[in-house]
Design a protein around this motif. Structure first.
Motif, PDB file in Angstrom:
ATOM      1  N   ASN A 195       0.848  -1.194   0.000  1.00  0.00           N
ATOM      2  CA  ASN A 195       0.000   0.000   0.000  1.00  0.00           C
ATOM      3  C   ASN A 195       0.891   1.255   0.000  1.00  0.00           C
ATOM      4  O   ASN A 195       1.669   1.456   0.938  1.00  0.00           O
ATOM      5  CB  ASN A 195      -0.878  -0.052   1.258  1.00  0.00           C
ATOM      6  CG  ASN A 195      -1.864   1.077   1.346  1.00  0.00           C
ATOM      7  OD1 ASN A 195      -1.563   2.203   0.984  1.00  0.00           O
ATOM      8  ND2 ASN A 195      -3.052   0.766   1.834  1.00  0.00           N
ATOM      9  N   PRO A 196       0.792   2.080  -1.052  1.00  0.00           N
ATOM     10  CA  PRO A 196       1.710   3.230  -1.130  1.00  0.00           C
ATOM     11  C   PRO A 196       1.461   4.257  -0.032  1.00  0.00           C
ATOM     12  O   PRO A 196       2.358   5.004   0.331  1.00  0.00           O
ATOM     13  CB  PRO A 196       1.418   3.826  -2.512  1.00  0.00           C
ATOM     14  CG  PRO A 196       0.037   3.377  -2.849  1.00  0.00           C
ATOM     15  CD  PRO A 196      -0.148   2.045  -2.187  1.00  0.00           C
ATOM     16  N   ILE A 197       0.231   4.285   0.507  1.00  0.00           N
ATOM     17  CA  ILE A 197      -0.092   5.298   1.521  1.00  0.00           C
ATOM     18  C   ILE A 197       0.301   4.832   2.911  1.00  0.00           C
ATOM     19  O   ILE A 197       1.066   5.492   3.598  1.00  0.00           O
ATOM     20  CB  ILE A 197      -1.594   5.649   1.472  1.00  0.00           C
ATOM     21  CG1 ILE A 197      -1.942   6.179   0.080  1.00  0.00           C
ATOM     22  CG2 ILE A 197      -1.949   6.683   2.549  1.00  0.00           C
ATOM     23  CD1 ILE A 197      -3.421   6.262  -0.183  1.00  0.00           C
ATOM     24  N   ILE A 198      -0.214   3.668   3.315  1.00  0.00           N
ATOM     25  CA  ILE A 198       0.013   3.309   4.723  1.00  0.00           C
ATOM     26  C   ILE A 198       1.144   2.290   4.933  1.00  0.00           C
ATOM     27  O   ILE A 198       1.495   2.026   6.078  1.00  0.00           O
ATOM     28  CB  ILE A 198      -1.274   2.838   5.438  1.00  0.00           C
ATOM     29  CG1 ILE A 198      -2.030   1.810   4.615  1.00  0.00           C
ATOM     30  CG2 ILE A 198      -2.176   4.016   5.748  1.00  0.00           C
ATOM     31  CD1 ILE A 198      -1.860   0.444   5.051  1.00  0.00           C
ATOM     32  N   SER A 199       1.717   1.736   3.893  1.00  0.00           N
ATOM     33  CA  SER A 199       2.849   0.828   4.097  1.00  0.00           C
ATOM     34  C   SER A 199       4.160   1.482   3.687  1.00  0.00           C
ATOM     35  O   SER A 199       5.136   1.460   4.440  1.00  0.00           O
ATOM     36  CB  SER A 199       2.657  -0.456   3.292  1.00  0.00           C
ATOM     37  OG  SER A 199       1.490  -1.123   3.707  1.00  0.00           O
ATOM     38  N   ILE A 200       4.181   2.063   2.498  1.00  0.00           N
ATOM     39  CA  ILE A 200       5.407   2.734   2.045  1.00  0.00           C
ATOM     40  C   ILE A 200       5.421   4.182   2.568  1.00  0.00           C
ATOM     41  O   ILE A 200       6.484   4.732   2.868  1.00  0.00           O
ATOM     42  CB  ILE A 200       5.516   2.703   0.501  1.00  0.00           C
ATOM     43  CG1 ILE A 200       5.435   1.240  -0.014  1.00  0.00           C
ATOM     44  CG2 ILE A 200       6.805   3.366   0.029  1.00  0.00           C
ATOM     45  CD1 ILE A 200       6.557   0.315   0.392  1.00  0.00           C
ATOM     46  N   GLY A 201       4.226   4.774   2.726  1.00  0.00           N
ATOM     47  CA  GLY A 201       4.119   6.164   3.206  1.00  0.00           C
ATOM     48  C   GLY A 201       4.903   6.432   4.490  1.00  0.00           C
ATOM     49  O   GLY A 201       5.672   7.398   4.550  1.00  0.00           O
ATOM     50  N   PRO A 202       4.737   5.603   5.532  1.00  0.00           N
ATOM     51  CA  PRO A 202       5.472   5.879   6.777  1.00  0.00           C
ATOM     52  C   PRO A 202       6.991   5.785   6.593  1.00  0.00           C
ATOM     53  O   PRO A 202       7.745   6.498   7.252  1.00  0.00           O
ATOM     54  CB  PRO A 202       4.985   4.764   7.732  1.00  0.00           C
ATOM     55  CG  PRO A 202       3.674   4.321   7.161  1.00  0.00           C
ATOM     56  CD  PRO A 202       3.782   4.487   5.675  1.00  0.00           C
ATOM     57  N   ILE A 203       7.432   4.932   5.680  1.00  0.00           N
ATOM     58  CA  ILE A 203       8.881   4.807   5.418  1.00  0.00           C
ATOM     59  C   ILE A 203       9.384   6.105   4.789  1.00  0.00           C
ATOM     60  O   ILE A 203      10.400   6.671   5.203  1.00  0.00           O
ATOM     61  CB  ILE A 203       9.166   3.586   4.487  1.00  0.00           C
ATOM     62  CG1 ILE A 203       8.710   2.285   5.162  1.00  0.00           C
ATOM     63  CG2 ILE A 203      10.639   3.531   4.095  1.00  0.00           C
ATOM     64  CD1 ILE A 203       8.853   1.028   4.304  1.00  0.00           C
ATOM     65  N   LEU A 204       8.622   6.605   3.811  1.00  0.00           N
ATOM     66  CA  LEU A 204       9.036   7.826   3.104  1.00  0.00           C
ATOM     67  C   LEU A 204       8.928   9.060   4.004  1.00  0.00           C
ATOM     68  O   LEU A 204       9.548  10.083   3.735  1.00  0.00           O
ATOM     69  CB  LEU A 204       8.174   8.025   1.848  1.00  0.00           C
ATOM     70  CG  LEU A 204       8.225   6.909   0.802  1.00  0.00           C
ATOM     71  CD1 LEU A 204       7.292   7.220  -0.357  1.00  0.00           C
ATOM     72  CD2 LEU A 204       9.647   6.692   0.292  1.00  0.00           C
ATOM     73  N   ALA A 205       8.103   8.945   5.057  1.00  0.00           N
ATOM     74  CA  ALA A 205       7.889  10.107   5.944  1.00  0.00           C
ATOM     75  C   ALA A 205       9.034  10.314   6.930  1.00  0.00           C
ATOM     76  O   ALA A 205       9.117  11.375   7.561  1.00  0.00           O
ATOM     77  CB  ALA A 205       6.570   9.928   6.699  1.00  0.00           C
ATOM     78  N   VAL A 206       9.893   9.329   7.069  1.00  0.00           N
ATOM     79  CA  VAL A 206      11.015   9.494   8.010  1.00  0.00           C
ATOM     80  C   VAL A 206      12.072  10.386   7.350  1.00  0.00           C
ATOM     81  O   VAL A 206      12.516  10.095   6.239  1.00  0.00           O
ATOM     82  CB  VAL A 206      11.594   8.107   8.410  1.00  0.00           C
ATOM     83  CG1 VAL A 206      12.867   8.273   9.237  1.00  0.00           C
ATOM     84  CG2 VAL A 206      10.550   7.312   9.189  1.00  0.00           C
ATOM     85  N   PRO A 207      12.414  11.491   8.014  1.00  0.00           N
ATOM     86  CA  PRO A 207      13.315  12.455   7.384  1.00  0.00           C
ATOM     87  C   PRO A 207      14.598  11.810   6.855  1.00  0.00           C
ATOM     88  O   PRO A 207      15.213  10.990   7.530  1.00  0.00           O
ATOM     89  CB  PRO A 207      13.633  13.434   8.527  1.00  0.00           C
ATOM     90  CG  PRO A 207      12.442  13.339   9.425  1.00  0.00           C
ATOM     91  CD  PRO A 207      11.984  11.920   9.356  1.00  0.00           C
ATOM     92  N   GLY A 208      14.954  12.207   5.641  1.00  0.00           N
ATOM     93  CA  GLY A 208      16.199  11.706   5.040  1.00  0.00           C
ATOM     94  C   GLY A 208      15.974  10.600   4.031  1.00  0.00           C
ATOM     95  O   GLY A 208      16.760  10.425   3.092  1.00  0.00           O
ATOM     96  N   ILE A 209      14.879   9.849   4.189  1.00  0.00           N
ATOM     97  CA  ILE A 209      14.682   8.677   3.322  1.00  0.00           C
ATOM     98  C   ILE A 209      14.289   9.099   1.902  1.00  0.00           C
ATOM     99  O   ILE A 209      14.877   8.653   0.917  1.00  0.00           O
ATOM    100  CB  ILE A 209      13.611   7.740   3.906  1.00  0.00           C
ATOM    101  CG1 ILE A 209      14.028   7.344   5.311  1.00  0.00           C
ATOM    102  CG2 ILE A 209      13.339   6.557   2.973  1.00  0.00           C
ATOM    103  CD1 ILE A 209      14.205   5.937   5.625  1.00  0.00           C
ATOM    104  N   ARG A 210      13.297   9.988   1.814  1.00  0.00           N
ATOM    105  CA  ARG A 210      12.834  10.438   0.500  1.00  0.00           C
ATOM    106  C   ARG A 210      13.997  11.078  -0.275  1.00  0.00           C
ATOM    107  O   ARG A 210      14.214  10.794  -1.449  1.00  0.00           O
ATOM    108  CB  ARG A 210      11.711  11.461   0.702  1.00  0.00           C
ATOM    109  CG  ARG A 210      10.795  11.631  -0.450  1.00  0.00           C
ATOM    110  CD  ARG A 210       9.731  12.644  -0.068  1.00  0.00           C
ATOM    111  NE  ARG A 210       8.608  12.063   0.602  1.00  0.00           N
ATOM    112  CZ  ARG A 210       7.523  11.608  -0.028  1.00  0.00           C
ATOM    113  NH1 ARG A 210       7.449  11.661  -1.336  1.00  0.00           N
ATOM    114  NH2 ARG A 210       6.528  11.101   0.651  1.00  0.00           N
TER     115      ARG A 210
END
Ligand code: FO1
Length: 309
Positions: A194-209
């Motif tokens: 799920n791009p919103i609730i599975s990958i979204g939290p990963i991308l929300a951690v500063p530095g990852i994106r």
């Protein structure tokens, strides 16, 4: 080293195939912790556990989560005590949560404990939570904010989704080795999650994106949406609720700038030209993982496409 960003069941199935066609020690999985919760005083990491159980060959093949053949004696006893029983925790699964909670309470980090659990259960891939700091997915609904598992399991994903928030993400630091793994990866894969609730939290951690945008290696994403529907979980309803197009193209838009390749199912072939307009190469293949052969075939197709990039 292939770095894989992973949610729960869909990711685990893909990683099961990938680890059979690529040396598992050369796969570093960065797992979602937004679904984590505390229940009965225990710290539960559903997505990390789903990945571990699947790669260890222990997962319940019907649900994809939990332990195959698990019993629920403890949950039954908890029910007699009028404790909450809406979250199905099996007896063997509980052992993982008891062990993890004890080590966390003793001061160890989630990444240390996750690595220990994976190793003990015979998983050769490297598995890291995205962060050792708490990141909690909160679903905004007309009735107010809900913790993810309350929205998803307790209330059966029936509330309208107005938005999603990743509480704690802004102050969370990537777990040790996560940014290094992305920066030195030979390839990056966004699992069919799920791009919103599975990958979204990963991308929300500063530095990852930012690390993903500055990647020096090819990156591929596999669409979890096929023919406008999610095979599992609430991805389609969530995307709709948040005003996004519920299609592979909608997923590709979310990952724009972070991937070079977008893998979509044959059923969505007609969307390939639109995906390519986003600056990624569209690769059309069979993405439905009905059995071991399909899992491996999808992993091979992704590796082949990455090699050509
Ligand atoms: N999903 C359910 O739909 N119902 C459950 O009772 C349930 C229990 C559960 C226990 C341990 C675990 O690791 C996962 C569990 N899941 C359950 C799956 C989980 O809620 C979600 O699939 C993920 O969080 C979404 O990726």
């Amino acid at each position: 080293m292939i770095v894989a960003l992973a949610g729960g069941v869909g990711a685990a199935r893909f990683l099961d195939g990938l680890s059979q066609v690529h040396p598992p020690k050369e796969i570093c999985i960065i797992g979602n912790t937004g679904d984590d919760m505390e229940m009965h005083g225990l710290y539960i990491c559903p997505d990390l556990d789903t990945v571990v159980y699947t790669l260890a060959g222990l997962a319940n093949p019907v649900h994809g989560w939990g332990v195959d053949g698990d019993s629920f004696r403890c949950l039954e006893a908890l029910g007699k005590l009028n404790a909450e029983t809406w979250f199905q925790l099996g007896d063997r699964d509980l052992a993982t949560h008891i062990y993890r909670t004890a080590r966390l309470r003793a001061g160890e980090s989630l990444s240390t404990v996750t690595a220990a659990i994976a190793r003990s259960l015979g998983v050769a891939c490297i598995l890291k939570p995205v962060s050792d700091d708490p990141v909690r997915t909160i679903v905004q609904t007309p009735g107010g904010p809900l913790e993810f598992q309350t929205y998803f399991v307790r209330r059966r994903a029936q509330d309208e989704v107005l938005g999603v928030e990743f509480q704690g993400a802004e102050d969370a630091r990537p777990a040790p080795g996560v940014l290094r793994a992305i920066r030195s990866a030979s390839a990056i894969v966004f699992c069919p999650s799920n791009p919103i609730i599975s990958i979204g939290p990963i991308l929300a951690v500063p530095g990852i994106r930012q690390a993903l945008r500055r990647r020096k290696c090819p990156a591929a994403a596999i669409s979890p949406i096929i023919g406008g529907r999610a095979l599992k979980g609430p991805a389609a309803d969530m995307m709709r609720g948040m005003g996004m197009e519920v299609s592979s193209l909608g997923v590709a838009r979310i990952y724009r700038g972070m991937v070079d390749l977008f893998i979509l199912d044959r059923a969505d072939k007609r969307l390939a030209p639109e995906v390519e307009k986003l600056g990624m190469r569209a690769v059309v293949t069979n993405t439905i993982m009905t059995g071991p052969a399909q899992k491996k075939a999808l992993a091979r197709a992704v590796l082949k496409a990455l090699e050509r990039t």
